[in-house]
Each structure stands twice: as C-alpha cells, then as structure tokens.
Design a protein around this motif. Sequence first.
Motif, PDB file in Angstrom:
ATOM      1  N   LEU A 132       0.829  -1.209   0.000  1.00 25.86           N
ATOM      2  CA  LEU A 132       0.000   0.000   0.000  1.00 25.86           C
ATOM      3  C   LEU A 132       0.862   1.257   0.000  1.00 25.86           C
ATOM      4  O   LEU A 132       0.620   2.206  -0.751  1.00 25.86           O
ATOM      5  N   LEU A 133       1.877   1.276   0.855  1.00 25.65           N
ATOM      6  CA  LEU A 133       2.749   2.453   0.934  1.00 25.65           C
ATOM      7  C   LEU A 133       3.508   2.684  -0.371  1.00 25.65           C
ATOM      8  O   LEU A 133       3.773   3.824  -0.749  1.00 25.65           O
ATOM      9  N   LEU A 134       3.857   1.577  -1.046  1.00 21.84           N
ATOM     10  CA  LEU A 134       4.575   1.714  -2.302  1.00 21.84           C
ATOM     11  C   LEU A 134       3.689   2.271  -3.418  1.00 21.84           C
ATOM     12  O   LEU A 134       4.192   2.877  -4.368  1.00 21.84           O
ATOM     13  N   ARG A 135       2.371   2.080  -3.304  1.00 20.75           N
ATOM     14  CA  ARG A 135       1.460   2.443  -4.391  1.00 20.75           C
ATOM     15  C   ARG A 135       0.718   3.769  -4.147  1.00 20.75           C
ATOM     16  O   ARG A 135      -0.064   4.195  -4.999  1.00 20.75           O
ATOM     17  N   VAL A 136       0.920   4.413  -3.010  1.00 24.78           N
ATOM     18  CA  VAL A 136       0.143   5.603  -2.666  1.00 24.78           C
ATOM     19  C   VAL A 136       0.284   6.704  -3.717  1.00 24.78           C
ATOM     20  O   VAL A 136      -0.699   7.205  -4.267  1.00 24.78           O
ATOM     21  N   SER A 137       1.511   7.104  -3.986  1.00 25.63           N
ATOM     22  CA  SER A 137       1.728   8.239  -4.881  1.00 25.63           C
ATOM     23  C   SER A 137       1.218   7.967  -6.288  1.00 25.63           C
ATOM     24  O   SER A 137       0.592   8.825  -6.914  1.00 25.63           O
ATOM     25  N   LYS A 138       1.456   6.752  -6.790  1.00 22.03           N
ATOM     26  CA  LYS A 138       1.015   6.410  -8.143  1.00 22.03           C
ATOM     27  C   LYS A 138      -0.507   6.401  -8.245  1.00 22.03           C
ATOM     28  O   LYS A 138      -1.086   6.928  -9.208  1.00 22.03           O
ATOM     29  N   THR A 139      -1.160   5.831  -7.242  1.00 18.76           N
ATOM     30  CA  THR A 139      -2.626   5.761  -7.253  1.00 18.76           C
ATOM     31  C   THR A 139      -3.244   7.163  -7.188  1.00 18.76           C
ATOM     32  O   THR A 139      -4.147   7.491  -7.957  1.00 18.76           O
ATOM     33  N   THR A 140      -2.744   8.005  -6.275  1.00 18.05           N
ATOM     34  CA  THR A 140      -3.283   9.359  -6.120  1.00 18.05           C
ATOM     35  C   THR A 140      -3.086  10.180  -7.387  1.00 18.05           C
ATOM     36  O   THR A 140      -3.985  10.909  -7.828  1.00 18.05           O
ATOM     37  N   ALA A 141      -1.900  10.068  -7.995  1.00 16.75           N
ATOM     38  CA  ALA A 141      -1.617  10.835  -9.209  1.00 16.75           C
ATOM     39  C   ALA A 141      -2.551  10.434 -10.343  1.00 16.75           C
ATOM     40  O   ALA A 141      -3.059  11.297 -11.078  1.00 16.75           O
TER      41      ALA A 141
END
Length: 790
Positions: free
Chosen positions: A386-395
């Motif tokens: 989850l922490l690895l995917r936060v920025s990509k998902t939000t963007a």
Amino acid sequence: HDSIERVLQVLARDRATALEEALAVTEVEVKKVRASTLVPPVAPPAPGGHLSLGVEEDTDMCIDPEMQRLSNAMPEETIVSLASLSYFSTEGESHCDIDVMRMGNLDRISKVDYQTNPGSAKPGKTYHHTEGTLVFQPGESIQKFQVPLIDDDEWNTTLEFEAQLLGHSAINCRLDMYLNTAIVKVIDNDTFPTNKYSEQIKERKWKKIPGPGLLREYFKLNRSNPVVRSGTIKMILVDQLANLYFLLKLFMNVYLVDYVLSPDKAAEDLFLIHSKGGSLVLLLVATIVPFALLYYLDQRKFSLNYSEESRMTIDNGDLVMAMTRDAFKVVHDGYLNSLDVLKEAGKILLVLVYQFSAPFVFDTEIHVIKFMIPFLAFPTLLISFLLLRVSKTTANFTEMNECQDDLVDYVQSAVTNYRLIADYDTRSNCVDSFEALIKRFNAAFTSTSTVLGANNYFPRWVTVFIVSLYMVIGGQQAISGSISLGMFLADVRVFTEVGEAWGTMYKVLLEMQTCFSALERIVRLENLPTDVPQRAKLMRSNQKKTNSQRRAMEREGKRAHVDEMPIVVNNLQINASGKGGGINHKGELRVDQGTLVALVGNRGQGKATMLKVVSNVILPRTDVEDPGFFMPSHLRVLHISLEPMFFKGTLMHNLTFGVQKGTADGSPERVRRICERLHLGDEVLNVIESPSEQDWSQVFSQTTKGIINLARAFIANPEFMCIHKPTQTFDESLSHEVMKCLVEFKVKKGLLTDQSSWCLRRCRTCIFTSSESLNLPYVDSVVHTSRTHG
C-alpha cells in the motif's frame, strides 16, 4: 449634456400627446399637463373617476385632490410591521435585534405577540426559541425584541430561522400584510470541515494540509452531527453483530464435523442436547435465527445523505462534479468506508478470540503458526504494498478527475451555447474538441483502471498463496492426527476470511486515499468567500439609516412616515468584478417612493450597472465609512433581468415564483387577469393551471417569454421593482400597454389588486432602464447616467 437636453425636449414635446392618446385623458386634464409639461401625481381609485387608462372598467384612475392628499398621508388605522424582511447576525454575537415599527394612529396602546420559527437553523443549536408580547405605549412607534444566539465551533452554512408577528393576538392594531415574517440569517464563522486547518485554508496553502489529517477532520465533523453520530453507532453495532455470527459459525462448524457427524463421538459426548438428531435441529435454529435477526437489523441501518453548495462564480464543471462525484466519493469512499474498516477489524479480533479459545473448548493443541499468519503475514505484506502504491494511485486519480471535469465543463458549455454553435455552423469544430477531451479522459481512465486492478488483485494473491501454503502444512497435521478434520477445515475458513478481511481493509484504505483530492475540492468550494457578510453590512447600514430618519421625523414633530424615505445613491463606489480597482459613480440618484423613474444614457455608460446596484445584484463597497447607498429597510426589492428565466415545472409555479406566502397575490384569478391584461394569447392562458411540467424556455417565443417575465414581476407585487428595458422586445402597441401597467402598479400600489386594502399597502416604486423615447412620457423623472459626468 446634449443627451439630457434631447431627453427634456422629448418630454416637453411628447408628454401631453402620449397622455392624450395612450391614456385617453379628458381635454381639461390635457391642458393641465401641457401647462406644466410634467406628469401630475395620480391619485388612487375613487368612485366616479373621470381619467381613464383606456383599459378595463376596473382600472379607471382619477386625479382627485382629497384622494391625492390621502395617498401621501399615513392611514389612520394602526399598522404594526417588522422593520425589514431580513436580518443578519454573525455566529459569536450574543443576540440578534429584531426591530418592529408602528405606523398610523399612535394615540392608543397597541400589543402584538411574536415568536421564532425554526428553518435550517434549529432552536437549541443555533439560537434559543423566543416568544413574547410587545407593548407600544401612546406615541411610541418603534420596539424591538432580542433572539439569543448560540456560538459553537462547528462549521455550517449560513442558517436561517423566522421571526414572526402573530396577527391573531394583535390588540388595537393590525399587521402589515407583507412585513409580518422576517428571515434571520446566521453567518457561520468557522471553516469546513473544522477549524484545525483554518489558517492554511484562509491563506489557500493547500499543500500544507495533509490529506489524512483533512479526512480525519471531516470524520470529526460527521461525528458532531447527532443524526450522523447515532446512525454511525447503529451501523457499527450491526456490523459487529455480524462478526459475532461469523464467530458462532466457526464454533458450530467444528462442533458439527468433529462431534455431531463423527462416528467416534457418542451422544453422551455432545453439548447441551445429548442427541445427534436434536443437535442437528439446534444447529439449524442457531444458524437461521441470528441470520434473520441480522437481516432485519441490516435493513434498519441509517443511510447518510449530503449535499454541497457554493454561491460563487466558478467553473461549472468543477461545481457539478463537486456536488455529484466528489460529494458521493467523500461520503461513501471516505466516511462510510471507515465503518467497513471497523467491521473488518472486529472480525479479525474475533478470529484472534477463536484461535485462543478453540483449543480449550475442543481440547486440542495451540499452534503458533495460526496466530502468525493472520496477524503478522497479512498486514506486513499488504501495508508494505500500500505504501509503495500511494503516490502512483493518487496521481492517476487526480489526472482522471481533472480530465472528467474538463469534459463535463465543455459539454455544459456546448449545451448552453448550442444556438451560437448552430448559427455559426461550427459543429464540426466542437465535435473535434469534444473527441479530443474524450480521448484524453479515456487514456486517463484506462491508466487508473490498470493501477486499481493491480492494487485490488494483490490482497487476493496473498490470500490464495497463504491458504494454499496452509493446506499443505495443516493437511500434514490433519493426516498425522495432531489436529482434527473439523479444526483443519475451520482453519482454512479462518485464513480465507482473514485474508478477505485484510483485503477489504486494504481496498478501503486505497479508496480513502483516492478521496483526498475530492475532499480538497469540496473544502476549497465550501470555504470560498461569499457576499453574505457584505450584504449583512449593507442591510445593517440601511436599517441604521432608516431608524435614524424615523427618529429625525419624530423630533420634528412629524409622524414617522416610512413612505417618505427616498432611495439614494450618492457618489457610489463598487468593486469591478471583485478586483481591487473600484468604479466610481459620481453624483446622486434620488428616487422618491411612489414614482416611476427611467434611467437613460448612451450604451456602456452604466445604466444597467446602476440598476443592479439599486436592486442589490451588485453590492457597493462596504469597507468604506459610507457605501453611498440607502434603501429603506422595509422595502421588498425585486430585480427583473432582461433575459427571461424559467424553472422546469408548471407554468403556474413559474408565474407565482416570487409570491410571498400568506398573501392573495398568487391567486389563480389574479394571475389569469394579469396575463390577459398583458395580452398573452391562448397558448399561455390555456396552460396556466395545467399540471404539465415543461422547460418553458423551449416552448414559447421570445416575445411571449418577455411578457411572462414581466407578468411574474407584477404578480409578485413588490414595493420596489427594477426592470431592464421592459419594452425592448415588444411592438409599439404592447409597449404602451406595458407602460400603462407600470403606471397602474405605481398608482394602485399593485397591478389588479384588491383596492379595499389599498390604504394598508406601502407605496409602489419602479425604476427601469430605457433606450426608447415612447417610455418617457409615462415617467415621473428621468435620470441620465454617464461614466464621465456620473
């Protein structure tokens, strides 16, 4: 100056002719008019009147000296009314003062009861319910009562409640037919969702506001609402009861396999009922009854609905998506999803209870691996991913939302301006632009869907891998006899359910991350500055000046005649489109009540702007000592725009849209008579009382829509009416009829009203912009506007 001279020439030349031909006045009266070249004051109707407007018999008006005197004098009957239709208070003020005035005969003691009525503001929450009796002593013309206000730190929109005078309790007086109920608006001074980030929000420093923190404050706002809080508690209890039912089924499954169905267990080894048949019936009841109870409780859950609203001028696409997509997303993906997290956390906690208690209940060994898998392996893997995917998902979500906003905004613009597109034959260009926006949105949607697909599949992969691994390890233990078959099957079920629970929590956390941008958009819109504080300052200024003029009249020994207070615009200053540079209107506009006034001038010289200022559409600057504007606070002001507008609904609803409740102004008979008077044809008259709901802007011609626009204003019957070019789209005959109606509106204090209550109504005043000379002979005064000379 040339323009003014031309206007005066037109007045001197055309006034008597227009009155003679259009109003059909007698020869004697025409000579009087020619001698003065001014419109004499027209008195209210009286029997035997000899000055005819050339319309129906009941519209006759006459110039009678005695009636003229009465028209400018206070009625002898005692009238009590509120001093204004609206009052403003700011949260943090201890109370709101409601002024009540008495007019007419002040020689007696008068009494009237008052009370507050709830609106969007609720007693005990925003204000304290207030009721009582006002007593006017002889000679006393003004009283007031106070409504205590309640201050809190919770955000809310501008809330409203009513202050009402009660007619059935009035002693030695009667209530004004319009000013007996006022709206009190309480301006909230908190930020949305709470005041924690108020400084950053006011300074528009959005990057300094953490998304999780903003979402947490939004949760606090929801919990502060008693209805939402009560519904949330009930939903949590129902969800935890479902988890208890899941725990019960785990024990029942092990008991069923290892005890009831096992040939190695005798009936004496069973719990509660020492009969295998009876135990099966008991398990049946224990399965069905709790399920039925959960079904009933689940149907009784509260559903939570929100709506957001902004009055500021912003992108249509932004506002539409904030009210539809973003509001739904914040509530469901944000707040309601947090309840799903609690539900799944409760399930995992009960699994821990089961893992501890089952070995003691069924007399088996405790295995450490059973605790490590659900409470260590699952959260470690999922949280790391989850922490690895936060920025990509939000963007990806932010880009997709922006593309969707642009698409919606373009579609709305195209629909609004369809006629322009069709007239200039630019459909192909619009289609190309639309296809480009669709292509951009589809690309963003595909990218976001791919990211979400990978995110959603990861917890399922983890669950499949762990359950498959345990089937190998646990299966060996079941074969060796270290655990029973029932315990093995229950463990497989436990790991599957725990995997799904962690997967649900993971998915919820992902969705809560995606609502950060939606919540930020709503916070931006909800905290945009509105014009309500500016309107409150202006209204208080008008109320203060009104009371000051009343006291001045009383000091001079005069009765406080509110109808003698003029509307004044003096050296006005307004902000241009909200920017720092102001526009100055030099000079003075003074409009006496009970008059018909025309605003004239060349194009672009400020006629429409001045009219909008007078009608409170454009507000003067309130950050200066004197805003240069005075409107008696008791007047009901109506602005009639040049472009007719309609709601989708019945035609009667559109025609009576501005009618005040409790009055006869919107009676079907009067509505029909006004429409007939304005020469509306059968196409309108036949559907006035029809229940059909249509978009009337697409049904009628431009001329018909213009007439309906004026008819709606006459039906509303305000004291002060501001009209943009009332005859612009009409032919000469209809233009004269409209002007006659305006004259009658002024003289009879309303068009086609009950003349028995004439003396109880306030003066009627109308100011309009005009570029046609045929309107000028009907008016009492002409005001020329100029950017150069004011």
